[in-house]
Scaffold this motif. Sequence first.
Motif, PDB file in Angstrom:
ATOM      1  N   ASP A  98       0.858  -1.180   0.000  1.00 43.49           N
ATOM      2  CA  ASP A  98       0.000   0.000   0.000  1.00 43.49           C
ATOM      3  C   ASP A  98       0.895   1.230   0.000  1.00 43.49           C
ATOM      4  O   ASP A  98       1.312   1.732   1.046  1.00 43.49           O
ATOM      5  CB  ASP A  98      -0.909   0.003   1.236  1.00 43.49           C
ATOM      6  N   PHE A  99       1.242   1.706  -1.185  1.00 42.03           N
ATOM      7  CA  PHE A  99       2.203   2.806  -1.290  1.00 42.03           C
ATOM      8  C   PHE A  99       1.680   3.868  -2.246  1.00 42.03           C
ATOM      9  O   PHE A  99       0.841   3.613  -3.109  1.00 42.03           O
ATOM     10  CB  PHE A  99       3.564   2.288  -1.769  1.00 42.03           C
ATOM     11  N   LEU A 100       2.200   5.071  -2.058  1.00 42.06           N
ATOM     12  CA  LEU A 100       1.805   6.197  -2.893  1.00 42.06           C
ATOM     13  C   LEU A 100       2.611   6.212  -4.185  1.00 42.06           C
ATOM     14  O   LEU A 100       3.762   5.775  -4.214  1.00 42.06           O
ATOM     15  CB  LEU A 100       2.035   7.512  -2.149  1.00 42.06           C
ATOM     16  N   THR A 101       2.015   6.744  -5.242  1.00 45.06           N
ATOM     17  CA  THR A 101       2.724   6.938  -6.496  1.00 45.06           C
ATOM     18  C   THR A 101       2.443   8.331  -7.036  1.00 45.06           C
ATOM     19  O   THR A 101       1.495   9.002  -6.612  1.00 45.06           O
ATOM     20  CB  THR A 101       2.302   5.901  -7.561  1.00 45.06           C
ATOM     21  N   ALA A 102       3.281   8.762  -7.949  1.00 44.70           N
ATOM     22  CA  ALA A 102       3.103  10.052  -8.619  1.00 44.70           C
ATOM     23  C   ALA A 102       3.178   9.829 -10.119  1.00 44.70           C
ATOM     24  O   ALA A 102       3.668   8.793 -10.590  1.00 44.70           O
ATOM     25  CB  ALA A 102       4.174  11.038  -8.168  1.00 44.70           C
ATOM     26  N   TYR A 103       2.693  10.810 -10.880  1.00 48.04           N
ATOM     27  CA  TYR A 103       2.749  10.758 -12.328  1.00 48.04           C
ATOM     28  C   TYR A 103       3.755  11.799 -12.826  1.00 48.04           C
ATOM     29  O   TYR A 103       3.869  12.886 -12.246  1.00 48.04           O
ATOM     30  CB  TYR A 103       1.388  11.025 -12.947  1.00 48.04           C
ATOM     31  N   PRO A 104       4.463  11.518 -13.903  1.00 48.81           N
ATOM     32  CA  PRO A 104       5.491  12.456 -14.385  1.00 48.81           C
ATOM     33  C   PRO A 104       4.958  13.830 -14.753  1.00 48.81           C
ATOM     34  O   PRO A 104       5.637  14.832 -14.562  1.00 48.81           O
ATOM     35  CB  PRO A 104       6.062  11.754 -15.632  1.00 48.81           C
ATOM     36  N   ASP A 105       3.724  13.880 -15.273  1.00 46.39           N
ATOM     37  CA  ASP A 105       3.212  15.149 -15.792  1.00 46.39           C
ATOM     38  C   ASP A 105       2.442  15.968 -14.764  1.00 46.39           C
ATOM     39  O   ASP A 105       1.950  17.049 -15.091  1.00 46.39           O
ATOM     40  CB  ASP A 105       2.314  14.891 -17.005  1.00 46.39           C
ATOM     41  N   GLU A 106       2.329  15.504 -13.534  1.00 47.40           N
ATOM     42  CA  GLU A 106       1.550  16.256 -12.555  1.00 47.40           C
ATOM     43  C   GLU A 106       2.410  17.313 -11.862  1.00 47.40           C
ATOM     44  O   GLU A 106       3.632  17.167 -11.765  1.00 47.40           O
ATOM     45  CB  GLU A 106       0.916  15.328 -11.515  1.00 47.40           C
ATOM     46  N   PRO A 107       1.787  18.393 -11.379  1.00 44.44           N
ATOM     47  CA  PRO A 107       2.555  19.423 -10.671  1.00 44.44           C
ATOM     48  C   PRO A 107       3.215  18.847  -9.423  1.00 44.44           C
ATOM     49  O   PRO A 107       2.613  18.045  -8.707  1.00 44.44           O
ATOM     50  CB  PRO A 107       1.494  20.462 -10.304  1.00 44.44           C
ATOM     51  N   LEU A 108       4.421  19.261  -9.175  1.00 47.49           N
ATOM     52  CA  LEU A 108       5.141  18.776  -8.004  1.00 47.49           C
ATOM     53  C   LEU A 108       4.405  19.131  -6.722  1.00 47.49           C
ATOM     54  O   LEU A 108       4.437  18.374  -5.752  1.00 47.49           O
ATOM     55  CB  LEU A 108       6.552  19.367  -7.991  1.00 47.49           C
ATOM     56  N   SER A 109       3.705  20.269  -6.711  1.00 51.84           N
ATOM     57  CA  SER A 109       2.999  20.698  -5.507  1.00 51.84           C
ATOM     58  C   SER A 109       1.949  19.670  -5.086  1.00 51.84           C
ATOM     59  O   SER A 109       1.733  19.451  -3.890  1.00 51.84           O
ATOM     60  CB  SER A 109       2.332  22.054  -5.735  1.00 51.84           C
ATOM     61  N   LYS A 110       1.281  19.017  -6.045  1.00 52.72           N
ATOM     62  CA  LYS A 110       0.287  18.000  -5.712  1.00 52.72           C
ATOM     63  C   LYS A 110       0.948  16.770  -5.101  1.00 52.72           C
ATOM     64  O   LYS A 110       0.448  16.185  -4.137  1.00 52.72           O
ATOM     65  CB  LYS A 110      -0.505  17.612  -6.959  1.00 52.72           C
ATOM     66  N   ALA A 111       2.075  16.371  -5.678  1.00 50.48           N
ATOM     67  CA  ALA A 111       2.803  15.221  -5.138  1.00 50.48           C
ATOM     68  C   ALA A 111       3.300  15.510  -3.728  1.00 50.48           C
ATOM     69  O   ALA A 111       3.276  14.640  -2.849  1.00 50.48           O
ATOM     70  CB  ALA A 111       3.967  14.860  -6.052  1.00 50.48           C
ATOM     71  N   LEU A 112       3.745  16.752  -3.488  1.00 51.15           N
ATOM     72  CA  LEU A 112       4.206  17.143  -2.152  1.00 51.15           C
ATOM     73  C   LEU A 112       3.095  17.002  -1.122  1.00 51.15           C
ATOM     74  O   LEU A 112       3.326  16.570   0.007  1.00 51.15           O
ATOM     75  CB  LEU A 112       4.697  18.588  -2.171  1.00 51.15           C
ATOM     76  N   GLY A 113       1.878  17.377  -1.522  1.00 53.94           N
ATOM     77  CA  GLY A 113       0.752  17.280  -0.603  1.00 53.94           C
ATOM     78  C   GLY A 113       0.519  15.849  -0.153  1.00 53.94           C
ATOM     79  O   GLY A 113       0.292  15.587   1.037  1.00 53.94           O
ATOM     80  N   ARG A 114       0.583  14.900  -1.095  1.00 47.24           N
ATOM     81  CA  ARG A 114       0.367  13.488  -0.742  1.00 47.24           C
ATOM     82  C   ARG A 114       1.504  12.959   0.122  1.00 47.24           C
ATOM     83  O   ARG A 114       1.286  12.208   1.070  1.00 47.24           O
ATOM     84  CB  ARG A 114       0.228  12.644  -2.004  1.00 47.24           C
ATOM     85  N   MET A 115       2.723  13.337  -0.197  1.00 47.72           N
ATOM     86  CA  MET A 115       3.866  12.868   0.587  1.00 47.72           C
ATOM     87  C   MET A 115       3.800  13.368   2.019  1.00 47.72           C
ATOM     88  O   MET A 115       4.134  12.636   2.961  1.00 47.72           O
ATOM     89  CB  MET A 115       5.172  13.310  -0.071  1.00 47.72           C
TER      90      MET A 115
END
Length: 204
Positions: A98-115
């Motif tokens: 059960d782990f988080l993933t990110a997509y290459p084309d998404e804004p880094l700010s959104k990935a930061l929020g999940r992390m």
Amino acid sequence: TYTLKLFNRGIPLERDRDVVLMQGVTVEEIMTHSPDIVTERVTLQELSDLFTRTGHHGFPVLDGRDRLTGIATLKDLERAVAESSWRSLTVGDIAQRDFLTAYPDEPLSKALGRMSLRDVGRMPVVDRKDPGRLVGLLRRNDIIHAYRHAVRRKLKSHYRDESLQLARLTDTDIVELSLTPGMPSTGRRIKKLKLPGHALITSV
């Protein structure tokens, strides 16, 4: 406003303006391409050796078909070693499914929020159309570099805007040249460049 304690060894993003600054950066721009990985068959002793040799704190886990199936961290290994039967275990036995993933084309700010919500230090980056295909890894150090990248981008944009405004006000052409090794002008004194007599160097 994000206050990300997991970045306290680098540059903390604690202000609205910092988060806004990062919104112009995509995950692909700053992720680690071709990250180190482990397979499910790797023994825990081998995993321990990898942690020692690389200094990493986590690895994406792939199966025999090179498909992403989990992530194994140093904490996962430490928990497993606390059990008496750990020597018979493999990475596949301890990997987080059960782990988080990110997509290459998404804004880094959104990935930061999940992390920040899960308090994780790394996140596999996967193909949006094929989530089982690993294309990169987003790490703490990547985000620190991204902050610096965003600052440089902001400064460059500001410089370009000011140059355009100056050109309009003075009715002049502003030319920006990048010198690279091997070019005839590289390493020469400005007075030896044979520039037009009306040229004005504004900055180097």
